[in-house]
Design an enzyme around this catalytic site. Structure first.
Site, PDB file in Angstrom:
ATOM      1  N   ASP A  40      39.895  65.729  64.930  1.00 20.12           N
ATOM      2  CA  ASP A  40      40.714  65.284  63.968  1.00 20.12           C
ATOM      3  C   ASP A  40      42.030  65.907  64.022  1.00 20.12           C
ATOM      4  O   ASP A  40      42.949  65.272  63.853  1.00 20.12           O
ATOM      5  CB  ASP A  40      39.997  65.250  62.642  1.00 20.12           C
ATOM      6  CG  ASP A  40      38.991  63.983  62.588  1.00 20.12           C
ATOM      7  OD1 ASP A  40      38.565  63.377  63.370  1.00 20.12           O
ATOM      8  OD2 ASP A  40      38.199  64.020  61.258  1.00 20.12           O
ATOM      9  N   TYR A  82      33.733  62.033  69.124  1.00 23.52           N
ATOM     10  CA  TYR A  82      34.499  62.395  70.320  1.00 23.52           C
ATOM     11  C   TYR A  82      33.931  63.519  70.993  1.00 23.52           C
ATOM     12  O   TYR A  82      34.174  63.743  72.339  1.00 23.52           O
ATOM     13  CB  TYR A  82      35.935  62.492  69.760  1.00 23.52           C
ATOM     14  CG  TYR A  82      36.352  61.321  68.793  1.00 23.52           C
ATOM     15  CD1 TYR A  82      36.122  60.069  69.024  1.00 23.52           C
ATOM     16  CD2 TYR A  82      36.954  61.711  67.558  1.00 23.52           C
ATOM     17  CE1 TYR A  82      36.426  59.157  68.201  1.00 23.52           C
ATOM     18  CE2 TYR A  82      37.569  60.842  66.713  1.00 23.52           C
ATOM     19  CZ  TYR A  82      36.994  59.419  66.811  1.00 23.52           C
ATOM     20  OH  TYR A  82      37.612  58.559  65.813  1.00 23.52           O
ATOM     21  N   LEU A 101      51.587  49.096  48.422  1.00 19.03           N
ATOM     22  CA  LEU A 101      51.970  48.091  48.921  1.00 19.03           C
ATOM     23  C   LEU A 101      50.870  47.184  49.451  1.00 19.03           C
ATOM     24  O   LEU A 101      50.083  47.841  50.367  1.00 19.03           O
ATOM     25  CB  LEU A 101      53.306  48.409  49.951  1.00 19.03           C
ATOM     26  CG  LEU A 101      53.981  47.183  50.595  1.00 19.03           C
ATOM     27  CD1 LEU A 101      54.843  46.487  49.348  1.00 19.03           C
ATOM     28  CD2 LEU A 101      54.706  47.735  51.523  1.00 19.03           C
ATOM     29  N   ASP A 102      50.652  45.938  49.387  1.00 17.22           N
ATOM     30  CA  ASP A 102      49.872  45.082  49.660  1.00 17.22           C
ATOM     31  C   ASP A 102      50.280  44.480  51.017  1.00 17.22           C
ATOM     32  O   ASP A 102      50.848  43.448  50.961  1.00 17.22           O
ATOM     33  CB  ASP A 102      49.397  44.127  48.678  1.00 17.22           C
ATOM     34  CG  ASP A 102      48.028  43.353  49.338  1.00 17.22           C
ATOM     35  OD1 ASP A 102      47.634  43.453  50.531  1.00 17.22           O
ATOM     36  OD2 ASP A 102      47.720  42.464  48.301  1.00 17.22           O
ATOM     37  N   LEU A 103      49.949  45.162  52.176  1.00 17.50           N
ATOM     38  CA  LEU A 103      50.154  44.713  53.721  1.00 17.50           C
ATOM     39  C   LEU A 103      49.608  43.492  53.988  1.00 17.50           C
ATOM     40  O   LEU A 103      49.924  42.934  55.081  1.00 17.50           O
ATOM     41  CB  LEU A 103      50.091  45.752  54.606  1.00 17.50           C
ATOM     42  CG  LEU A 103      50.842  46.845  54.352  1.00 17.50           C
ATOM     43  CD1 LEU A 103      50.525  48.180  55.509  1.00 17.50           C
ATOM     44  CD2 LEU A 103      52.252  46.608  54.201  1.00 17.50           C
ATOM     45  N   LYS A 104      48.531  42.504  53.196  1.00 21.49           N
ATOM     46  CA  LYS A 104      48.140  41.569  53.511  1.00 21.49           C
ATOM     47  C   LYS A 104      48.856  40.279  52.862  1.00 21.49           C
ATOM     48  O   LYS A 104      48.446  39.111  53.056  1.00 21.49           O
ATOM     49  CB  LYS A 104      46.689  41.540  53.038  1.00 21.49           C
ATOM     50  CG  LYS A 104      45.744  42.383  53.632  1.00 21.49           C
ATOM     51  CD  LYS A 104      44.218  42.652  53.175  1.00 21.49           C
ATOM     52  CE  LYS A 104      43.548  43.648  53.939  1.00 21.49           C
ATOM     53  NZ  LYS A 104      42.039  43.708  53.414  1.00 21.49           N
ATOM     54  N   HIS A 149      33.895  59.518  64.786  1.00 16.29           N
ATOM     55  CA  HIS A 149      34.392  60.457  64.118  1.00 16.29           C
ATOM     56  C   HIS A 149      34.626  61.472  64.895  1.00 16.29           C
ATOM     57  O   HIS A 149      33.932  61.650  65.761  1.00 16.29           O
ATOM     58  CB  HIS A 149      33.731  60.575  62.738  1.00 16.29           C
ATOM     59  CG  HIS A 149      33.969  59.576  61.716  1.00 16.29           C
ATOM     60  ND1 HIS A 149      35.404  59.435  60.996  1.00 16.29           N
ATOM     61  CD2 HIS A 149      33.272  58.703  61.178  1.00 16.29           C
ATOM     62  CE1 HIS A 149      35.353  58.392  60.119  1.00 16.29           C
ATOM     63  NE2 HIS A 149      34.245  57.947  60.282  1.00 16.29           N
ATOM     64  N   ASP A 150      34.905  62.642  64.368  1.00 13.55           N
ATOM     65  CA  ASP A 150      34.966  63.888  65.007  1.00 13.55           C
ATOM     66  C   ASP A 150      33.974  64.451  65.998  1.00 13.55           C
ATOM     67  O   ASP A 150      34.239  64.689  67.291  1.00 13.55           O
ATOM     68  CB  ASP A 150      35.232  65.230  64.091  1.00 13.55           C
ATOM     69  CG  ASP A 150      35.995  66.484  64.539  1.00 13.55           C
ATOM     70  OD1 ASP A 150      37.315  66.580  64.620  1.00 13.55           O
ATOM     71  OD2 ASP A 150      35.004  67.246  65.304  1.00 13.55           O
TER      72      ASP A 150
END
Length: 391
Positions: A167, A141, A70-73, A137-138
């Site tokens: 993560d 943090y 599904l193209d949410l744009k 990334h992990d």
């Protein structure tokens, strides 16, 4: 039946943290619909090592889901997602703060359509605070939270942990816990809610033990110096005579005292947690002792005495371990492209509502037409959505 049978989940995330969370929801019986962008799909499909068509990490984190592209744009893509959200119980998204709002798919918009919706936003630093838009990334943090100095030794400096603690522990598991709590709360409040799940925040909970050194003793815990970081002989790793390694995990005195007797060091019985040079001397002495016998001999000696000692396995050895197999932690599921695909079993055993593996990890867009039919779209309408690359 499964514990979450009848619960409908929309997963509009990418990559591992949210994917593992929604897989666990699916294992518990939820109907999980994974929304992916057309053509490329979830980026995790491309990561090495690869199976036949999808990556191994994707295949390990996306069972019990259907996939819809599904193209949410696009306006029509957004409209379809809003239609799906109207009857969903949970939505999980993993974009940076503000992205879903810019798409017109933020919590306020969806809650107006479906007040019962539990909307989970899983991000690195959370929806508020000065770092909310920072990339991470992990490792980032963990660095910011002061956890990395706990790994390694004074002579090595901080080391890169070999597990994705932030993560999975700070992200996937915290999101799962929050979603389940929000679903339970819905029975009381009659409303869904917005969950701001931060991997940074979640990882902070892993400091519950070592933070005591800083908060109550004004000390700075360091790997190889403090308890449970390799700073004491009773909780450490040792090479044996055959080059194999063993992990000694003795915390309680009731285990330490018989261990000292077995190695003819009764003089250590009252000195389990020495500090400074005394601690290093004890570690060096125990290293010499363990190198006097092969690992199998040590395990044969220590196990009957109820000493917490374990062989340090390779990952392959771990998968072949009899206890690992007895707990059914490695299973397989048939996949239409990949064949028989290995999967980790659900980590909790339920007496009445067991988790289950019902669906193989989906191929990209495998269920798009099926979902569109469920929404009442006709075959010509479905063909048009494909032609316009909405799906």
């Amino acid at each position: 039946m499964n514990a979450l049978q009848g619960i409908r989940v929309l997963d509009v995330s990418r990559l591992l943290p949210a994917a593992l969370c929604t897989q666990l929801l699916g294992d518990l019986g939820a109907d999980v619909l994974k929304i992916e962008e057309p053509i490329r799909g979830d980026y995790q499909r491309e990561f090495e090592p690869m199976g036949v068509g999808d990556s191994g990490t994707f295949l390990l984190c996306n069972r019990n889901k259907r996939s819809m592209t599904l193209d949410l744009k696009t306006g029509q893509g957004k409209a379809l997602l809003l239609e799906l959200a109207a009857s969903a119980d949970v939505l999980v998204e993993g974009f940076r703060p503000g992205v879903m709002e810019r798409l017109g798919l933020g919590f306020e918009t969806l809650a107006a359509i479906n007040p019962l919706l539990v909307y989970c936003s899983l991000s690195g630093f959370g929806q508020t605070g000065p770092y909310k838009l920072a990339p991470g990334h992990d490792l980032n943090y963990m660095a910011l939270l002061g956890t990395l100095p706990l790994f390694g030794r004074p002579d090595t400096g901080p080391l890169v942990p070999g597990l994705l603690i932030s993560d999975i522990g700070g992200g996937s598991m915290m999101a799962l816990y929050a979603i389940l709590a929000a679903l339970l709360a819905r029975h009381t409040t009659g409303n869904g809610q917005w969950l701001d799940v931060s991997m940074f925040d979640g990882t902070a909970m892993f400091l519950a033990y070592h933070a005591a050194e800083t908060l109550f003793a004004n000390a700075e815990p360091r790997g190889g110096i403090y308890r449970n970081t390799g700073g004491n002989a009773c909780y450490n790793t040792y090479e044996c005579a055959d080059g194999q390694w063993l992990a000694l995990g003795i915390i309680e005195a009731k285990f330490w005292e018989p261990f000292c007797g077995l190695i003819d060091r009764e003089d250590w019985c009252m000195d389990q947690w020495p500090q400074g040079d005394a601690a290093f001397a004890q570690i060096d002495a125990l290293r010499t002792i363990f190198k006097s016998r092969p690992r199998a001999a040590w395990l044969e000696l220590l196990a009957p005495a109820d000493v917490p000692a374990s062989p340090i396995h390779s990952m392959r050895e771990a998968f072949d371990d009899p206890h690992f197999r007895a707990r059914e932690l490695l299973q397989h599921i048939d996949h239409p492209v990949e064949g028989s695909v290995p999967q980790f079993g659900f980590p909790v055993k339920f007496s009445d509502t067991p988790a289950s593996m019902r669906l193989a990890p989906p191929t990209l867009g495998q269920h798009t037409d099926e979902v569109l039919r469920e929404l009442g779209r006709s075959e010509p309408e479905i063909a048009a959505l494909h032609a316009e690359k909405i799906v």
